[in-house]
Scaffold this active site. Structure first.
Site, mmCIF file in Angstrom:
data_model
loop_
_atom_site.group_PDB
_atom_site.id
_atom_site.type_symbol
_atom_site.label_atom_id
_atom_site.label_comp_id
_atom_site.label_asym_id
_atom_site.label_seq_id
_atom_site.Cartn_x
_atom_site.Cartn_y
_atom_site.Cartn_z
ATOM 1 N N HIS A 203 41.563 42.349 44.559
ATOM 2 C CA HIS A 203 41.634 41.383 43.442
ATOM 3 C C HIS A 203 42.355 40.142 43.955
ATOM 4 C CE1 HIS A 203 42.266 40.511 38.946
ATOM 5 N NE2 HIS A 203 42.679 39.447 39.611
ATOM 6 N N HIS B 257 42.482 35.647 44.020
ATOM 7 C CA HIS B 257 42.042 34.306 43.598
ATOM 8 C C HIS B 257 42.145 33.367 44.790
ATOM 9 C CE1 HIS B 257 42.001 35.347 39.302
ATOM 10 N NE2 HIS B 257 42.998 36.149 39.630
ATOM 11 N N LYS C 115 33.108 40.680 36.637
ATOM 12 C CA LYS C 115 34.453 40.580 36.065
ATOM 13 C C LYS C 115 34.382 40.247 34.579
ATOM 14 C CE LYS C 115 38.920 40.317 35.868
ATOM 15 N NZ LYS C 115 39.941 39.668 36.672
ATOM 16 N N HIS D 233 39.805 42.527 33.002
ATOM 17 C CA HIS D 233 41.129 42.007 32.628
ATOM 18 C C HIS D 233 41.461 42.655 31.295
ATOM 19 C CE1 HIS D 233 44.386 38.900 32.591
ATOM 20 N NE2 HIS D 233 44.433 39.383 31.361
ATOM 21 N N HIS E 171 44.925 44.912 37.686
ATOM 22 C CA HIS E 171 46.361 44.611 37.561
ATOM 23 C C HIS E 171 47.013 45.338 36.390
ATOM 24 C CE1 HIS E 171 44.547 41.744 34.849
ATOM 25 N NE2 HIS E 171 44.254 40.881 35.786
ATOM 26 N N ASP F 234 46.059 40.207 43.107
ATOM 27 C CA ASP F 234 46.018 39.159 42.083
ATOM 28 C C ASP F 234 46.794 37.932 42.547
ATOM 29 O OD1 ASP F 234 45.190 37.935 39.788
ATOM 30 O OD2 ASP F 234 46.641 38.906 38.477
HETATM 31 O O1 DOR Z 1 48.474 35.505 36.361
HETATM 32 C C1 DOR Z 1 47.261 35.409 36.430
HETATM 33 N N1 DOR Z 1 46.682 34.397 37.107
HETATM 34 N N2 DOR Z 1 46.503 36.315 35.815
HETATM 35 C C2 DOR Z 1 45.178 36.177 35.730
HETATM 36 O O2 DOR Z 1 44.563 37.007 35.126
HETATM 37 C C3 DOR Z 1 44.505 34.996 36.303
HETATM 38 C C4 DOR Z 1 45.290 34.398 37.352
HETATM 39 C C5 DOR Z 1 44.816 33.013 37.723
HETATM 40 O O3 DOR Z 1 43.624 32.818 37.913
HETATM 41 O O4 DOR Z 1 45.670 32.122 37.858
HETATM 42 ZN ZN ZN Z 2 43.465 37.839 38.601
#
Ligand code: DOR
Ligand code: ZN
Length: 352
Positions: free
Chosen positions: A19, A21, A105, A142, A180, A253
Protein backbone atom coordinates in the site's frame (compact mmCIF):
# COMPACT_ATOMS: atom_id res chain seq x y z
CA UNK A 1 23.50 -9.81 30.55
CA UNK A 2 20.66 -10.11 28.09
CA UNK A 3 17.33 -11.92 28.28
CA UNK A 4 17.59 -13.30 24.80
CA UNK A 5 20.30 -13.79 22.22
CA UNK A 6 21.18 -10.58 20.44
CA UNK A 7 20.78 -10.71 16.70
CA UNK A 8 22.78 -8.07 14.88
CA UNK A 9 22.10 -9.02 11.31
CA UNK A 10 19.18 -10.60 9.52
CA UNK A 11 18.69 -11.55 5.92
CA UNK A 12 15.31 -11.66 4.29
CA UNK A 13 13.73 -11.85 0.89
CA UNK A 14 13.37 -8.30 -0.31
CA UNK A 15 10.21 -6.78 1.20
CA UNK A 16 7.21 -5.54 -0.76
CA UNK A 17 4.99 -2.59 0.13
CA UNK A 18 1.35 -3.54 -0.38
CA UNK A 19 0.00 0.00 0.00
CA UNK A 20 1.95 2.98 -1.27
CA UNK A 21 1.25 6.53 -2.46
CA UNK A 22 3.75 7.63 -5.09
CA UNK A 23 1.86 10.74 -6.31
CA UNK A 24 2.75 12.28 -9.66
CA UNK A 25 4.97 14.91 -11.25
CA UNK A 26 7.64 16.51 -9.05
CA UNK A 27 6.54 14.62 -5.94
CA UNK A 28 6.70 11.26 -7.74
CA UNK A 29 10.21 12.05 -8.96
CA UNK A 30 11.32 12.92 -5.43
CA UNK A 31 9.74 10.06 -3.48
CA UNK A 32 9.91 7.05 -5.83
CA UNK A 33 13.64 6.42 -5.24
CA UNK A 34 13.05 5.99 -1.50
CA UNK A 35 10.68 3.07 -2.08
CA UNK A 36 12.74 1.63 -4.95
CA UNK A 37 15.82 1.57 -2.71
CA UNK A 38 14.33 -0.92 -0.25
CA UNK A 39 11.29 -2.61 -1.73
CA UNK A 40 10.97 -5.10 -4.56
CA UNK A 41 7.38 -4.31 -5.45
CA UNK A 42 4.70 -1.92 -4.30
CA UNK A 43 0.97 -1.77 -4.78
CA UNK A 44 0.49 1.81 -5.92
CA UNK A 45 -2.60 3.69 -4.80
CA UNK A 46 -4.70 5.40 -7.47
CA UNK A 47 -5.85 8.54 -5.61
CA UNK A 48 -4.31 11.06 -7.98
CA UNK A 49 -6.17 14.10 -9.21
CA UNK A 50 -7.86 13.02 -11.42
CA UNK A 51 -7.83 9.44 -10.13
CA UNK A 52 -6.48 6.38 -11.92
CA UNK A 53 -9.80 4.92 -13.02
CA UNK A 54 -9.34 3.09 -16.31
CA UNK A 55 -6.87 0.62 -17.77
CA UNK A 56 -5.53 3.45 -19.92
CA UNK A 57 -4.97 5.63 -16.86
CA UNK A 58 -3.08 2.82 -15.12
CA UNK A 59 -0.87 2.10 -18.12
CA UNK A 60 0.01 5.79 -18.43
CA UNK A 61 0.65 6.18 -14.69
CA UNK A 62 2.84 3.09 -14.60
CA UNK A 63 4.89 4.56 -17.41
CA UNK A 64 5.37 7.80 -15.47
CA UNK A 65 6.44 5.83 -12.41
CA UNK A 66 8.97 3.80 -14.40
CA UNK A 67 10.39 7.04 -15.80
CA UNK A 68 10.82 8.39 -12.26
CA UNK A 69 12.79 5.37 -11.00
CA UNK A 70 16.57 5.42 -10.73
CA UNK A 71 18.46 3.64 -13.52
CA UNK A 72 19.06 -0.03 -12.90
CA UNK A 73 16.41 -0.50 -10.23
CA UNK A 74 14.41 -3.71 -10.23
CA UNK A 75 11.48 -2.13 -8.37
CA UNK A 76 8.12 -3.12 -9.84
CA UNK A 77 5.04 -0.94 -9.37
CA UNK A 78 1.83 -2.97 -9.25
CA UNK A 79 -1.13 -0.85 -10.20
CA UNK A 80 -4.59 -0.36 -8.74
CA UNK A 81 -7.70 1.18 -10.23
CA UNK A 82 -9.84 3.63 -8.31
CA UNK A 83 -13.39 2.34 -7.96
CA UNK A 84 -16.07 4.88 -8.89
CA UNK A 85 -19.78 4.48 -9.31
CA UNK A 86 -19.15 4.67 -13.07
CA UNK A 87 -16.40 2.02 -13.17
CA UNK A 88 -16.99 -0.44 -15.97
CA UNK A 89 -16.83 -4.16 -15.09
CA UNK A 90 -15.47 -5.11 -18.52
CA UNK A 91 -12.65 -2.58 -18.23
CA UNK A 92 -11.76 -3.92 -14.79
CA UNK A 93 -11.75 -7.49 -16.08
CA UNK A 94 -9.56 -6.48 -19.03
CA UNK A 95 -7.11 -4.69 -16.72
CA UNK A 96 -6.87 -7.85 -14.64
CA UNK A 97 -6.51 -10.19 -17.61
CA UNK A 98 -3.81 -8.03 -19.20
CA UNK A 99 -1.90 -7.79 -15.92
CA UNK A 100 -2.27 -4.01 -15.85
CA UNK A 101 -4.07 -3.82 -12.51
CA UNK A 102 -3.42 -6.04 -9.51
CA UNK A 103 -6.35 -4.81 -7.43
CA UNK A 104 -9.18 -2.30 -7.24
CA UNK A 105 -9.28 0.33 -4.51
CA UNK A 106 -12.50 1.27 -2.75
CA UNK A 107 -12.56 4.72 -1.18
CA UNK A 108 -15.82 5.67 0.46
CA UNK A 109 -16.43 9.18 -0.93
CA UNK A 110 -14.98 11.75 1.44
CA UNK A 111 -13.03 9.27 3.56
CA UNK A 112 -9.56 10.64 2.84
CA UNK A 113 -7.21 12.50 0.48
CA UNK A 114 -8.65 12.71 -3.05
CA UNK A 115 -11.55 10.42 -2.29
CA UNK A 116 -14.23 12.73 -3.69
CA UNK A 117 -14.64 10.46 -6.74
CA UNK A 118 -15.16 7.46 -4.47
CA UNK A 119 -18.23 5.42 -3.70
CA UNK A 120 -21.32 6.92 -2.08
CA UNK A 121 -23.74 4.09 -2.73
CA UNK A 122 -22.32 0.55 -2.55
CA UNK A 123 -25.26 -0.78 -4.58
CA UNK A 124 -23.90 1.02 -7.61
CA UNK A 125 -20.61 -0.88 -7.57
CA UNK A 126 -21.95 -4.38 -7.00
CA UNK A 127 -21.79 -5.31 -10.71
CA UNK A 128 -18.05 -4.57 -10.66
CA UNK A 129 -17.54 -6.36 -7.34
CA UNK A 130 -19.41 -9.42 -8.62
CA UNK A 131 -17.17 -9.56 -11.66
CA UNK A 132 -14.08 -9.22 -9.47
CA UNK A 133 -15.25 -12.08 -7.29
CA UNK A 134 -15.76 -14.20 -10.39
CA UNK A 135 -12.28 -13.54 -11.79
CA UNK A 136 -10.41 -13.57 -8.49
CA UNK A 137 -9.39 -9.92 -8.50
CA UNK A 138 -8.81 -8.45 -5.02
CA UNK A 139 -10.54 -5.40 -3.59
CA UNK A 140 -8.46 -3.11 -1.37
CA UNK A 141 -10.65 -1.21 1.03
CA UNK A 142 -10.25 2.08 2.87
CA UNK A 143 -12.34 0.89 5.78
CA UNK A 144 -13.93 3.99 7.24
CA UNK A 145 -17.46 5.33 7.07
CA UNK A 146 -17.80 9.02 6.40
CA UNK A 147 -21.10 9.93 8.08
CA UNK A 148 -20.41 13.10 10.03
CA UNK A 149 -22.34 11.77 13.02
CA UNK A 150 -19.85 8.91 13.48
CA UNK A 151 -16.94 9.84 15.72
CA UNK A 152 -13.67 9.81 13.77
CA UNK A 153 -12.17 7.25 16.17
CA UNK A 154 -15.08 4.87 15.52
CA UNK A 155 -15.17 5.07 11.75
CA UNK A 156 -13.26 1.85 11.15
CA UNK A 157 -15.32 -0.23 13.56
CA UNK A 158 -18.57 1.15 12.12
CA UNK A 159 -17.37 0.45 8.59
CA UNK A 160 -16.64 -3.15 9.46
CA UNK A 161 -20.10 -3.70 10.92
CA UNK A 162 -22.13 -1.71 8.43
CA UNK A 163 -20.28 -2.11 5.12
CA UNK A 164 -17.63 -4.81 5.20
CA UNK A 165 -19.56 -7.56 6.90
CA UNK A 166 -22.62 -7.19 4.61
CA UNK A 167 -20.31 -7.08 1.59
CA UNK A 168 -18.56 -10.28 2.63
CA UNK A 169 -21.84 -12.04 3.29
CA UNK A 170 -23.14 -11.08 -0.11
CA UNK A 171 -19.92 -11.86 -1.99
CA UNK A 172 -17.99 -14.45 0.01
CA UNK A 173 -15.79 -15.25 -3.00
CA UNK A 174 -14.48 -11.68 -3.24
CA UNK A 175 -10.91 -11.35 -1.95
CA UNK A 176 -10.70 -8.28 0.26
CA UNK A 177 -7.82 -6.47 1.95
CA UNK A 178 -8.78 -4.23 4.83
CA UNK A 179 -6.13 -1.59 4.29
CA UNK A 180 -4.17 0.12 7.07
CA UNK A 181 -6.13 -1.51 9.86
CA UNK A 182 -5.89 0.62 13.01
CA UNK A 183 -8.04 -1.02 15.67
CA UNK A 184 -8.17 -4.13 17.78
CA UNK A 185 -11.71 -4.54 16.44
CA UNK A 186 -10.29 -4.67 12.92
CA UNK A 187 -7.65 -7.21 13.87
CA UNK A 188 -10.24 -9.40 15.60
CA UNK A 189 -12.55 -9.15 12.62
CA UNK A 190 -9.85 -10.16 10.15
CA UNK A 191 -8.92 -13.09 12.37
CA UNK A 192 -12.55 -14.18 12.53
CA UNK A 193 -12.86 -14.60 8.77
CA UNK A 194 -12.55 -18.11 7.46
CA UNK A 195 -11.07 -16.99 4.11
CA UNK A 196 -10.71 -14.24 1.53
CA UNK A 197 -9.91 -11.50 4.04
CA UNK A 198 -6.52 -10.03 4.87
CA UNK A 199 -5.24 -6.73 6.27
CA UNK A 200 -2.31 -4.45 5.70
CA UNK A 201 -0.63 -2.69 8.58
CA UNK A 202 1.37 0.51 8.30
CA UNK A 203 4.67 1.20 10.00
CA UNK A 204 3.53 4.39 11.72
CA UNK A 205 0.52 2.75 13.38
CA UNK A 206 2.94 0.34 15.07
CA UNK A 207 4.69 3.32 16.67
CA UNK A 208 2.18 6.03 17.43
CA UNK A 209 -1.08 6.18 19.27
CA UNK A 210 -3.40 9.15 19.11
CA UNK A 211 -1.48 11.05 21.77
CA UNK A 212 1.30 11.63 19.24
CA UNK A 213 -0.88 14.13 17.40
CA UNK A 214 -1.28 16.26 20.52
CA UNK A 215 2.06 15.92 22.32
CA UNK A 216 2.72 19.42 23.67
CA UNK A 217 0.80 20.97 20.76
CA UNK A 218 -0.75 20.03 17.48
CA UNK A 219 1.59 17.79 15.47
CA UNK A 220 0.43 17.55 11.88
CA UNK A 221 3.12 15.09 10.85
CA UNK A 222 1.40 12.43 12.96
CA UNK A 223 -1.97 13.01 11.31
CA UNK A 224 -3.08 10.33 8.88
CA UNK A 225 -6.24 8.46 8.00
CA UNK A 226 -7.38 6.26 9.50
CA UNK A 227 -6.27 8.34 12.42
CA UNK A 228 -4.11 6.66 15.07
CA UNK A 229 -6.17 5.24 17.93
CA UNK A 230 -5.65 4.45 21.63
CA UNK A 231 -2.64 2.56 22.93
CA UNK A 232 -4.63 -0.67 23.32
CA UNK A 233 -5.17 -0.64 19.56
CA UNK A 234 -1.52 0.04 18.77
CA UNK A 235 -0.59 -2.96 20.88
CA UNK A 236 -3.09 -5.15 19.05
CA UNK A 237 -1.62 -4.04 15.72
CA UNK A 238 1.88 -4.88 16.91
CA UNK A 239 0.79 -8.29 18.09
CA UNK A 240 -0.82 -9.01 14.72
CA UNK A 241 2.22 -7.79 12.77
CA UNK A 242 4.66 -9.97 14.67
CA UNK A 243 2.32 -12.97 14.82
CA UNK A 244 3.53 -14.36 11.51
CA UNK A 245 -0.11 -15.03 10.52
CA UNK A 246 -0.42 -15.00 6.76
CA UNK A 247 -3.40 -12.67 6.68
CA UNK A 248 -1.40 -9.71 8.06
CA UNK A 249 1.23 -8.00 5.95
CA UNK A 250 3.01 -4.74 5.34
CA UNK A 251 1.41 -1.85 3.47
CA UNK A 252 3.22 1.28 4.57
CA UNK A 253 0.62 3.79 3.35
CA UNK A 254 3.62 6.08 2.95
CA UNK A 255 1.78 9.22 1.89
CA UNK A 256 3.95 12.25 1.15
CA UNK A 257 2.54 15.75 1.28
CA UNK A 258 4.59 18.93 1.06
CA UNK A 259 5.15 20.31 4.55
CA UNK A 260 3.23 23.46 3.65
CA UNK A 261 0.15 21.33 2.96
CA UNK A 262 0.43 19.55 6.30
CA UNK A 263 1.43 22.50 8.48
CA UNK A 264 -1.72 24.39 7.60
CA UNK A 265 -5.02 25.43 9.13
CA UNK A 266 -6.53 22.37 7.44
CA UNK A 267 -3.58 20.04 7.05
CA UNK A 268 -3.55 17.00 4.79
CA UNK A 269 -3.65 13.45 6.15
CA UNK A 270 -0.65 11.29 5.42
CA UNK A 271 2.69 10.22 6.89
CA UNK A 272 5.77 9.76 4.74
CA UNK A 273 7.58 6.62 5.88
CA UNK A 274 9.23 5.27 2.75
CA UNK A 275 12.81 6.30 3.67
CA UNK A 276 12.87 4.70 7.13
CA UNK A 277 10.07 2.12 6.97
CA UNK A 278 12.36 -0.91 7.15
CA UNK A 279 14.54 0.57 9.89
CA UNK A 280 11.42 1.28 11.94
CA UNK A 281 10.01 -2.19 11.31
CA UNK A 282 13.24 -3.86 12.35
CA UNK A 283 13.16 -1.87 15.58
CA UNK A 284 9.54 -2.86 16.25
CA UNK A 285 10.12 -6.55 15.58
CA UNK A 286 13.33 -6.46 17.62
CA UNK A 287 11.46 -4.91 20.55
CA UNK A 288 8.86 -7.64 20.32
CA UNK A 289 11.50 -10.38 20.16
CA UNK A 290 10.17 -11.33 16.74
CA UNK A 291 12.92 -10.56 14.25
CA UNK A 292 12.51 -14.10 12.94
CA UNK A 293 8.99 -13.18 11.81
CA UNK A 294 9.86 -9.92 10.08
CA UNK A 295 10.31 -11.71 6.76
CA UNK A 296 6.83 -13.22 6.95
CA UNK A 297 5.26 -9.83 7.58
CA UNK A 298 7.32 -7.74 5.16
CA UNK A 299 8.26 -10.16 2.39
CA UNK A 300 6.23 -13.38 2.31
CA UNK A 301 2.63 -13.01 3.48
CA UNK A 302 1.59 -10.27 1.07
CA UNK A 303 3.14 -11.92 -1.95
CA UNK A 304 1.44 -15.21 -1.07
CA UNK A 305 -1.90 -13.48 -0.63
CA UNK A 306 -1.60 -11.85 -4.04
CA UNK A 307 -0.52 -15.16 -5.57
CA UNK A 308 3.06 -14.08 -6.27
CA UNK A 309 6.40 -15.65 -5.43
CA UNK A 310 8.60 -13.83 -2.93
CA UNK A 311 11.30 -11.62 -4.40
CA UNK A 312 14.44 -13.57 -5.25
CA UNK A 313 16.72 -10.77 -4.16
CA UNK A 314 17.73 -10.73 -0.49
CA UNK A 315 18.25 -7.74 1.75
CA UNK A 316 20.28 -7.63 4.94
CA UNK A 317 19.37 -5.54 7.92
CA UNK A 318 22.15 -4.72 10.34
CA UNK A 319 21.99 -3.37 13.85
CA UNK A 320 24.51 -0.61 14.51
CA UNK A 321 25.68 0.25 18.01
CA UNK A 322 24.99 3.96 17.46
CA UNK A 323 21.70 5.31 16.14
CA UNK A 324 21.56 5.43 12.36
CA UNK A 325 20.86 8.84 10.90
CA UNK A 326 18.17 9.23 8.25
CA UNK A 327 17.04 12.40 6.55
CA UNK A 328 14.42 14.27 8.57
CA UNK A 329 12.98 15.63 5.37
CA UNK A 330 13.50 15.30 1.66
CA UNK A 331 13.57 18.19 -0.77
CA UNK A 332 11.16 18.21 -3.69
CA UNK A 333 10.23 20.77 -6.32
CA UNK A 334 6.94 21.06 -4.42
CA UNK A 335 8.83 21.95 -1.22
CA UNK A 336 10.23 19.84 1.62
CA UNK A 337 8.49 16.68 2.83
CA UNK A 338 9.01 15.58 6.43
CA UNK A 339 9.97 11.95 7.03
CA UNK A 340 8.21 10.00 9.80
CA UNK A 341 9.90 10.45 13.17
CA UNK A 342 9.22 7.36 15.32
CA UNK A 343 10.36 9.37 18.39
CA UNK A 344 12.89 6.65 19.17
CA UNK A 345 16.41 6.10 17.87
CA UNK A 346 16.75 3.66 14.99
CA UNK A 347 19.69 1.30 15.16
CA UNK A 348 18.89 -0.84 12.15
CA UNK A 349 19.81 -0.10 8.58
CA UNK A 350 19.64 -1.85 5.27
CA UNK A 351 23.12 -3.02 4.36
CA UNK A 352 24.41 -2.05 0.95
O1 DOR B 1 -3.28 9.40 5.69
C1 DOR B 1 -3.64 9.07 4.57
N1 DOR B 1 -3.08 9.63 3.48
N2 DOR B 1 -4.60 8.17 4.44
C2 DOR B 1 -5.14 7.89 3.25
O2 DOR B 1 -6.03 7.09 3.21
C3 DOR B 1 -4.69 8.59 2.04
C4 DOR B 1 -3.36 9.12 2.19
C5 DOR B 1 -3.00 10.13 1.13
O3 DOR B 1 -3.23 9.87 -0.04
O4 DOR B 1 -2.45 11.18 1.49
ZN1 ZN C 1 -3.33 5.07 1.59
Amino acid sequence: MTDRPVTDRIELSQPDDWHLHLRDGAMLAAVAPASARHFGRALVMPNLVPPVVTTRDAVAYRRRIMAALPQGTSFTPLMTLYLTEATNADDVAAAHAEGVATAIKLYPAGATTNSQSGVRDMEKVYPVLERMAAIGMPLCVHGEVTHPEVDIFDREAVFIASVLEPLRRRLPELKIVLEHVTTRDGIDYVRSADRNLAATLTVHHLFINRNAMFAGGLRPHYYCLPVAKREVHRLALRAAAVSGEGRFFLGTDSAPHADAAKEAACGCAGIFTAPNALACLARAFDEEGALDRLEAFASLNGAAWYGLAPNERKVRLVRRPAPVAYPGRIETDDGPVTVFDPMLPLHWEVER
